[in-house]
Design an enzyme around this catalytic site. Structure first.
Site, PDB file in Angstrom:
ATOM      1  N   GLU A 180       7.497 -62.931 -25.552  1.00  0.00           N
ATOM      2  CA  GLU A 180       6.898 -63.251 -25.023  1.00  0.00           C
ATOM      3  C   GLU A 180       5.285 -61.880 -25.295  1.00  0.00           C
ATOM      4  OE1 GLU A 180       6.957 -61.414 -21.516  1.00  0.00           O
ATOM      5  OE2 GLU A 180       8.192 -63.058 -20.538  1.00  0.00           O
ATOM      6  N   LYS A 224       4.349 -58.466 -26.358  1.00  0.00           N
ATOM      7  CA  LYS A 224       5.079 -56.656 -25.558  1.00  0.00           C
ATOM      8  C   LYS A 224       3.622 -56.591 -25.725  1.00  0.00           C
ATOM      9  CE  LYS A 224       7.953 -53.275 -26.769  1.00  0.00           C
ATOM     10  NZ  LYS A 224       7.302 -52.433 -25.906  1.00  0.00           N
ATOM     11  N   ASP A 255       0.943 -52.965 -25.058  1.00  0.00           N
ATOM     12  CA  ASP A 255       1.711 -52.231 -25.288  1.00  0.00           C
ATOM     13  C   ASP A 255       0.023 -51.031 -24.528  1.00  0.00           C
ATOM     14  OD1 ASP A 255       2.040 -49.593 -26.186  1.00  0.00           O
ATOM     15  OD2 ASP A 255       0.201 -49.785 -27.895  1.00  0.00           O
ATOM     16  N   TYR A 301       5.702 -59.311 -15.741  1.00  0.00           N
ATOM     17  CA  TYR A 301       5.881 -60.409 -16.652  1.00  0.00           C
ATOM     18  C   TYR A 301       8.252 -60.369 -15.950  1.00  0.00           C
ATOM     19  CZ  TYR A 301       6.796 -56.247 -18.763  1.00  0.00           C
ATOM     20  OH  TYR A 301       6.447 -54.499 -19.082  1.00  0.00           O
ATOM     21  N   LYS A 338      12.979 -63.057 -24.882  1.00  0.00           N
ATOM     22  CA  LYS A 338      14.131 -63.050 -23.758  1.00  0.00           C
ATOM     23  C   LYS A 338      15.110 -64.328 -23.815  1.00  0.00           C
ATOM     24  CE  LYS A 338      11.148 -60.104 -21.040  1.00  0.00           C
ATOM     25  NZ  LYS A 338       9.936 -60.180 -20.276  1.00  0.00           N
ATOM     26  N   LYS A 382       8.765 -55.806 -33.221  1.00  0.00           N
ATOM     27  CA  LYS A 382       7.923 -54.888 -32.917  1.00  0.00           C
ATOM     28  C   LYS A 382       7.047 -54.542 -34.471  1.00  0.00           C
ATOM     29  CE  LYS A 382       8.415 -51.181 -30.235  1.00  0.00           C
ATOM     30  NZ  LYS A 382       8.496 -49.713 -30.378  1.00  0.00           N
ATOM     31  N   CYS A 389     -23.259 -27.189 -52.482  1.00  0.00           N
ATOM     32  CA  CYS A 389     -22.910 -27.954 -51.249  1.00  0.00           C
ATOM     33  C   CYS A 389     -24.393 -29.348 -52.014  1.00  0.00           C
ATOM     34  CB  CYS A 389     -24.196 -27.442 -51.043  1.00  0.00           C
ATOM     35  SG  CYS A 389     -24.592 -27.644 -49.076  1.00  0.00           S
ATOM     36  N   CYS A 420     -27.686 -28.329 -50.788  1.00  0.00           N
ATOM     37  CA  CYS A 420     -28.673 -27.095 -50.693  1.00  0.00           C
ATOM     38  C   CYS A 420     -28.541 -26.656 -52.009  1.00  0.00           C
ATOM     39  CB  CYS A 420     -28.533 -25.488 -49.853  1.00  0.00           C
ATOM     40  SG  CYS A 420     -27.572 -24.963 -49.430  1.00  0.00           S
ATOM     41  N   CYS A 465     -20.404 -24.182 -47.023  1.00  0.00           N
ATOM     42  CA  CYS A 465     -21.633 -24.021 -47.492  1.00  0.00           C
ATOM     43  C   CYS A 465     -22.671 -22.142 -46.321  1.00  0.00           C
ATOM     44  CB  CYS A 465     -22.549 -25.330 -47.273  1.00  0.00           C
ATOM     45  SG  CYS A 465     -24.115 -24.679 -47.424  1.00  0.00           S
ATOM     46  N   CYS A 508     -29.418 -23.281 -45.533  1.00  0.00           N
ATOM     47  CA  CYS A 508     -29.028 -24.708 -46.163  1.00  0.00           C
ATOM     48  C   CYS A 508     -29.840 -25.491 -45.016  1.00  0.00           C
ATOM     49  CB  CYS A 508     -27.686 -25.141 -45.813  1.00  0.00           C
ATOM     50  SG  CYS A 508     -26.996 -26.140 -46.299  1.00  0.00           S
TER      51      CYS A 508
HETATM   52  S1  IVH Z   1      10.600 -56.746 -20.053  1.00  0.00           S
HETATM   53  C1  IVH Z   1      14.207 -55.227 -17.911  1.00  0.00           C
HETATM   54  N1  IVH Z   1       9.077 -57.489 -21.317  1.00  0.00           N
HETATM   55  O1  IVH Z   1       8.208 -52.897 -23.035  1.00  0.00           O
HETATM   56  C2  IVH Z   1      13.552 -55.787 -19.409  1.00  0.00           C
HETATM   57  N2  IVH Z   1       8.763 -55.391 -21.260  1.00  0.00           N
HETATM   58  O2  IVH Z   1       9.552 -50.940 -25.361  1.00  0.00           O
HETATM   59  C3  IVH Z   1      12.092 -55.218 -19.167  1.00  0.00           C
HETATM   60  N3  IVH Z   1       6.970 -54.615 -21.493  1.00  0.00           N
HETATM   61  O3  IVH Z   1       9.985 -50.933 -20.854  1.00  0.00           O
HETATM   62  C4  IVH Z   1      11.164 -55.278 -20.051  1.00  0.00           C
HETATM   63  N4  IVH Z   1       5.551 -55.938 -22.865  1.00  0.00           N
HETATM   64  O4  IVH Z   1       6.681 -51.846 -20.461  1.00  0.00           O
HETATM   65  C5  IVH Z   1       9.788 -56.979 -21.286  1.00  0.00           C
HETATM   66  N5  IVH Z   1       6.795 -58.783 -22.028  1.00  0.00           N
HETATM   67  C6  IVH Z   1       7.806 -57.670 -21.969  1.00  0.00           C
HETATM   68  C7  IVH Z   1       6.343 -56.868 -22.090  1.00  0.00           C
HETATM   69  C8  IVH Z   1       7.407 -55.216 -21.936  1.00  0.00           C
HETATM   70  C9  IVH Z   1       5.752 -54.945 -22.300  1.00  0.00           C
HETATM   71  C10 IVH Z   1       6.862 -52.847 -22.232  1.00  0.00           C
HETATM   72  C11 IVH Z   1       8.341 -52.243 -20.732  1.00  0.00           C
HETATM   73  C12 IVH Z   1       9.203 -51.593 -21.293  1.00  0.00           C
HETATM   74  C13 IVH Z   1       8.812 -51.596 -22.921  1.00  0.00           C
HETATM   75  C14 IVH Z   1       9.979 -51.109 -23.920  1.00  0.00           C
END
Ligand code: IVH
Length: 663
Positions: free
Chosen positions: A104, A106, A108, A213, A277, A301, A395, A398, A413, A418
């Protein structure tokens, strides 16, 4: 009414959760208005899941704490393909059967928990430290994709991520910059700031959204894997990010990662990696947890994105105070989703510290995924004749000698004549927080200055429509409006003029404090350092700066001219439109003060609340938004409690007035 609520909620789900609207916006709006009318006529029949009920009550205290039955965990992370593959090997070792993974995005943002009881959203909370979060139900209700009611009476907790779309983030920051408020560093911070507001109306404007999620799901719900969860959630009305994939092999996982990495900047939300996962919940149980993170999931990451380009030039621009700042002008490159060719270099020290030279190959990145910066130079690419960059001596506008004041990093300056500074000072003078002369932007000012029509602020007050019309692209109508706006600015209260002068260290707040305290320009001119420094909010540095400024004969001359031109030189208190621009908890609220206050007199409290856009009235009624209750409050407090009106104590009021609580 029930039928309309049902239909509208269905349309909202199609639109916000599934991205598949079946009706036009106009049809939706028409039904929404019909419902609003019915609700106005039959208030006792308003359904709790009506879309009109999405704005909850303003909280009058800080956010409540929430303790989770099951902790909200975080994720372990890896930063390379090798680390990821080691993690996968380890998982496979512990499971008997062939393992399947769900990959999935991640997101932010910030994690959220949504608790439903018998199909009703009863509580939403931030993650906090994972064991204890904060109750944000009142705000989460304003996010349209979060269902308030489910079609089935399910009891469950769903968890996911609240985020601010990039576009909303950019717009919010633009608005804040215009208002002179601090901007947010990235969409994540602005989402977090927005969701912790005490006033849900503010949150509602922030265009937050959510992807769900995970969750705490009873066995009876029949969900046995992450894939089950992701397919079932949308059917229940929970928004799921559609970009997930079932993968079996390391190669498949890596391919997904690369695909997403290539298109991450086209997404309208920030992601910072991929979450892998283990799909089956049984396998998840086998793998278990550490104290902080599940052993069945890992976050890969993304490396912070950097690109290489050529630095062609360093451009120096002169600000209003004479500070000269460098900008790198580079060969345009695509970086994190947009073409970039300029990056701030901040000051000469930074150029020296990074040894940045003309024609260097440089690596650039975007701070917070948005603001371009030079990370480092690549010295290996330098030609033999490359020389360290020498700081400018003159400058750029000027040509007078620049100085490097000892206590500063900046080059300055110091020529008071100026032209670049003069233009910037004029732009500052007319700016919204200063004299607020609308219609005179930097482009018009450039023309006015270059034509010699306006070289000092007082020249503005002698401008005539004909002169304006002699300029490029200025028609009669515009010329008329500009002259009107200039004329209107004469009536401004003193603090605007004081701020508009652009005195060093005197920001809009200091200007207001001084103007409010001394009341008249002549008194400010005459004030000595001691008098100024005793004003609340004014320190020695500001006091010194004011004294030095007003000692200058050309300043005295300018003020004389302003007086002759008929500019107001007295403090008029804040005018209504200024007050309306204040971002405050009290903005637009009707407030009743009751009981004895300890830190303020009633009058002072009233003035402060009014200066922040509140209206203070004498008696509690259904129109009262909030009651401030001091010691020994009597019947007004009882009445407020009876009517369910939010009540603040004195210290909460002070915190709100000082903006130390989110407004
Ligand atoms: S699963 C028990 N899935 O990333 C597992 N987390 O760095 C719980 N996050 O605290 C997290 N996208 O806030 C999961 N697709 C995703 C996510 C996700 C963002 C965040 C979440 C977590 C943090 C960890």
């Amino acid at each position: 009414m029930k039928e309309l609520v049902r239909e509208l909620n269905q349309y909202a789900k199609e639109y916000y959760v599934w991205d598949q609207p079946s009706v036009t916006d106009a049809e939706y709006d028409q039904k929404y208005r019909q419902l609003e009318q019915l609700e106005a006529a039959y208030p006792e029949e308003v359904q709790s899941d009506s879309p009109t009920q999405r704005v909850g009550d303003v909280l009058d205290t800080q956010l409540e704490k929430v303790v989770f039955d099951r902790p909200m965990l975080s994720l372990g992370d890896v930063f390379s393909r090798k680390e990821l593959e080691d993690w996968l090997d380890n998982v496979e070792d512990q499971l008997d059967e062939q393992c399947v993974y769900v990959c999935e995005l991640k997101i932010d943002g910030l994690s959220v928990s949504l608790q439903y009881e018998r199909g009703r959203l009863v509580r939403a909370a931030t993650r906090g430290d994972g064991h204890m979060g904060e109750d944000i139900t009142h705000n989460v209700k304003t996010i349209p994709s979060v269902p308030l009611h489910l079609q089935e009476p399910l009891s469950l907790e769903v968890r996911g991520e609240i985020y601010m779309p990039k576009e909303a983030f950019v717009r919010l920051n633009q608005e804040r910059e215009e208002k002179g408020l601090a901007t947010f560093a990235n969409p994540r911070n602005s989402a977090a700031g927005s969701i912790r507001q005490l006033d849900p109306k503010v949150t509602a404007k922030r265009k937050l959204n959510v992807f769900l999620y995970t969750g705490v799901l009873g066995e009876e719900l029949g969900i046995k894997s992450q894939l089950d969860l992701l397919t079932q959630y949308p059917k229940w009305g929970f928004r799921v990010n559609p970009l997930y994939r079932l993968c079996q092999t390391k190669e498949e996982i890596w391919q997904f990662i690369e695909e997403i990495q290539n298109k991450r900047h086209q997404l309208d939300y920030d992601i910072d990696g991929i979450v892998v996962k283990v799909n089956r919940f049984n396998d998840q149980e086998t793998l278990g947890y550490t104290v902080k993170v599940p052993k069945w999931a890992i976050a890969y990451k993304f490396p912070a994105e950097q690109v290489q380009t050529t630095l062609k030039e360093i451009e120096w621009t002169v600000g209003r105070t004479g500070v000269v700042t460098p900008t790198a002008v580079m060969e345009p490159v695509l970086l994190a989703g947009s073409m970039v060719q300029r990056a701030s270099l901040h000051n000469m020290d930074l150029i020296e510290a990074k040894d940045i030279r003309l024609n260097d190959q440089v690596m650039i990145h975007k701070a917070g995924d948005i603001i371009p910066e030079v990370v480092k130079v690549l010295p290996d690419y330098r030609t033999k004749d490359s020389k360290p960059y020498t700081k400018p001596i003159h400058c750029p506008t000027c040509q007078s000698l620049l100085v490097h004041l000892e206590e500063e990093v900046a080059l300055r300056c110091i020529n008071p004549f100026c032209p670049a500074q003069a233009k910037e000072r004029l732009n500052h003078f007319v700016s919204r927080q200063a004299m607020n002369i609308s219609g005179v932007g930097p482009k018009l000012m450039e023309q006015l200055y270059n034509q010699g029509l306006v070289t000092t602020p007082s020249d503005l007050y002698h401008l005539e429509e004909d002169q304006l019309m002699s300029l490029n692209k200025i028609q009669e109508k515009k010329a008329h409006k500009v002259v009107e706006a200039i004329e209107a600015s004469k009536k401004n209260s003193l603090e605007r003029l004081l701020f508009g002068l652009g005195i060093r260290h005197v920001g809009s707040k200091a200007a207001r404090d001084v103007a409010r305290y001394l009341g008249k320009m002549s008194d400010i001119q005459a004030a000595d350092k001691e008098t100024l420094a005793q004003i609340e909010g004014i320190g020695e540095i500001i006091a010194d700066s004011l004294v030095t400024y007003f000692a200058n004969p050309s300043v005295q001359h300018l003020l004389q001219e302003f007086k002759q031109d008929g500019l107001n030189m007295t403090y008029l208190g804040a005018s209504s439109e200024e007050i309306a621009a204040v971002a405050s908890y009290f903005q637009g609220k009707t407030v009743v003060l009751t009981g004895k206050l300890e830190h303020y007199t009633r009058q002072e409290a009233k003035q402060r609340i009014e200066s922040q856009g509140g209206k203070v009235t004498g008696s509690v009624s259904a129109h009262t938004d909030v009651v401030v209750s001091g010691k020994e409050a009597g019947s007004k407090l009882t009445k407020a409690q009876h009517l369910g009106i939010p009540i603040l104590n004195e210290s909460e009021m002070i915190q709100y007035l000082e903006g130390s609580l989110p407004s």
